[in-house]
Design an enzyme around this catalytic site. Structure first.
Site, PDB file in Angstrom:
ATOM      1  N   MET A   1      -4.087   4.551  -0.869  1.00  0.00           N
ATOM      2  CA  MET A   1      -4.873   5.113   0.222  1.00  0.00           C
ATOM      3  C   MET A   1      -5.893   6.133  -0.282  1.00  0.00           C
ATOM      4  O   MET A   1      -6.924   6.354   0.362  1.00  0.00           O
ATOM      5  CB  MET A   1      -3.958   5.754   1.257  1.00  0.00           C
ATOM      6  CG  MET A   1      -3.089   4.767   2.006  1.00  0.00           C
ATOM      7  SD  MET A   1      -4.022   3.512   2.959  1.00  0.00           S
ATOM      8  CE  MET A   1      -4.699   4.514   4.291  1.00  0.00           C
TER       9      MET A   1
ATOM     10  N   GLY B   1      -0.777   4.356  -5.329  1.00  0.00           N
ATOM     11  CA  GLY B   1      -0.661   3.083  -6.029  1.00  0.00           C
ATOM     12  C   GLY B   1       0.647   2.864  -6.775  1.00  0.00           C
ATOM     13  O   GLY B   1       1.082   1.730  -6.944  1.00  0.00           O
TER      14      GLY B   1
ATOM     15  N   VAL C   1       0.841  -1.199   0.000  1.00  0.00           N
ATOM     16  CA  VAL C   1       0.000   0.000   0.000  1.00  0.00           C
ATOM     17  C   VAL C   1       0.871   1.242   0.000  1.00  0.00           C
ATOM     18  O   VAL C   1       1.878   1.319   0.714  1.00  0.00           O
ATOM     19  CB  VAL C   1      -0.901   0.018   1.258  1.00  0.00           C
ATOM     20  CG1 VAL C   1      -1.717   1.301   1.325  1.00  0.00           C
ATOM     21  CG2 VAL C   1      -1.817  -1.192   1.278  1.00  0.00           C
ATOM     22  N   CYS C   2       0.483   2.226  -0.819  1.00  0.00           N
ATOM     23  CA  CYS C   2       1.120   3.546  -0.787  1.00  0.00           C
ATOM     24  C   CYS C   2       0.019   4.589  -0.916  1.00  0.00           C
ATOM     25  O   CYS C   2      -1.166   4.282  -0.783  1.00  0.00           O
ATOM     26  CB  CYS C   2       2.157   3.687  -1.894  1.00  0.00           C
ATOM     27  SG  CYS C   2       1.457   3.671  -3.559  1.00  0.00           S
ATOM     28  N   ALA C   3       0.396   5.832  -1.178  1.00  0.00           N
ATOM     29  CA  ALA C   3      -0.597   6.907  -1.224  1.00  0.00           C
ATOM     30  C   ALA C   3      -1.555   6.762  -2.399  1.00  0.00           C
ATOM     31  O   ALA C   3      -2.772   6.867  -2.238  1.00  0.00           O
ATOM     32  CB  ALA C   3       0.101   8.260  -1.266  1.00  0.00           C
TER      33      ALA C   3
END
Length: 378
Positions: free
Chosen positions: A101, A76, A72-74
């Site tokens: 996210m 993708g 998971v990141c901000a």
């Protein structure tokens, strides 16, 4: 081997079903600790992306191969880069969260709350944000309570149900997310109701003029001027003497924060009067449906929605049990220095119609958790 993807819809089901999952979050530590994907049986590993640019060797020993891992990141992109390296290193249990996210923050999960011969009620759970909105359907009409800015979702459900959205209400001027009330009213022609005392500068129907709103077989009582506490114009809606849409006044696990306007003691006194006079007169078996929640695992009912009977909420919350007014105010004031919702001044200005921002700015302003409650005051 290609990297597998997981949608926010699938991840939501895993949260609700309490499945086991490893969340490998590659955002900065401060962002991770401030706001992450919550799951009762989730495990977490947080290593910032910048530590993985040159390779993933440092984390290979920390990642299981017998459990699904979601990177998971901000938004993708960084997660996809890390996931590709992990797949190349031999992992076949790696997923990336599509949209990161940002997508997690914006997903609405629909749950049925209630149905009888007069009405049907859906709750829309914004799982990544803790925000709740509702649709009350009766006959050929629908009323939407506290809509988010993702108005397509409500229009789609109305279309599926074969009804027209005719009434829209906001329980208060929201501080942690951008309301979809005005935009949904413009799209559907519905009447949009809001308290005039909340200071909005666009056209709407003032709730001060309405003790109740009737349509089809629904009678929605606007709990008289009104149920202040979280904001000065905060209201609750009592539907058919069975459901209390409590806005940010009463939560499953706490009460609304009256300190966001800088008048903690004054508004806490209003909140006390609301809890001990207006709400005290409502029966224990009435179902309370709030505008926010803090903990999905603790606050979701066995029926799959966020809510509980007023009697159960009273029994758990000692702030609603025989508190003297000054004692109540003192406790609220002592708890008034908790963190405010991120960007709440900008969001309030937008919801009042004093500021306009584009879609990307709306997304950035809403990132992060909700902080609209004095949660779990027991």
């Amino acid at each position: 081997m290609t990297v597998k993807e997981m949608t926010v819809q699938t991840l939501t089901e895993k949260v609700l079903n309490k499945e086991h999952l490893v969340i490998f979050d590659v955002r900065n530590e401060s962002d991770f600790h401030d706001w992450k994907i919550e799951g009762e049986n989730f495990e977490y590993i947080n290593v910032p992306y910048f530590e993985l640019i040159d390779g993933v060797d440092s984390v290979i020993g920390r990642l299981p191969k017998d459990k699904d891992v979601v990177v998971v990141c901000a938004k993708g992109g960084s997660a996809a880069f890390v996931a590709e390296q992990l797949v190349e290193a031999g992992f076949d249990n790696i997923y990336t969260l599509v949209g990161g996210m940002k997508a997690w923050s914006e997903h609405l999960h629909k749950a049925k709350v209630y149905e009888d011969d007069k009405m049907k009620v859906y709750q829309f759970i914004r799982v990544g944000k803790g925000c709740l909105s509702y649709m009350v359907i009766s006959g050929n009409e629908a009323l939407v309570v506290d809509p988010s800015r993702f108005i397509d979702v409500y229009e789609q459900v109305a279309q599926e149900e074969g009804v027209a959205i005719t009434h829209i209400v906001d329980s208060h001027l929201h501080a942690d997310h951008i309301s979809g009330g005005k935009a949904l009213a413009e799209r559907t022609g519905a009447t949009y109701y809001l308290m005039k005392s909340e200071g909005a500068v666009f056209d709407f129907e003032p709730l001060e003029k309405h003790d109740r709103i009737d349509f089809e077989q629904v009678q929605l009582e606007v709990l008289a001027v009104k149920t202040p506490g979280h904001t000065p114009g905060s209201v609750s809606f009592f539907v058919n003497n069975q459901l209390l849409f409590s806005g940010d006044t009463i939560f499953v696990g706490g009460l609304g924060r009256p300190d966001l306007g800088g008048k903690a003691a004054e508004w806490a006194a209003d909140l006390y009067d609301t809890v001990y006079e207006k709400v005290a007169a409502i029966a224990d078996d009435v179902i309370v449906l709030p505008a926010h929640y803090a903990n999905l695992d603790e606050e979701m009912s066995k029926a799959g929605y966020i809510g509980d009977t007023l009697g159960n909420i009273r029994a758990r919350n000692d702030m609603m049990q025989d508190k003297k007014k000054q004692e109540f105010i003192d406790i609220v004031v002592q708890n008034a220095n908790t963190e405010t919702p991120p960007n709440f001044e900008d969001i309030v200005a937008i919801n009042r119609g004093l500021k306009a921002v584009d879609m990307e700015q709306q997304q950035e302003l809403e990132i992060g958790p909700n902080r609209c409650a004095m949660h779990h005051t027991r």
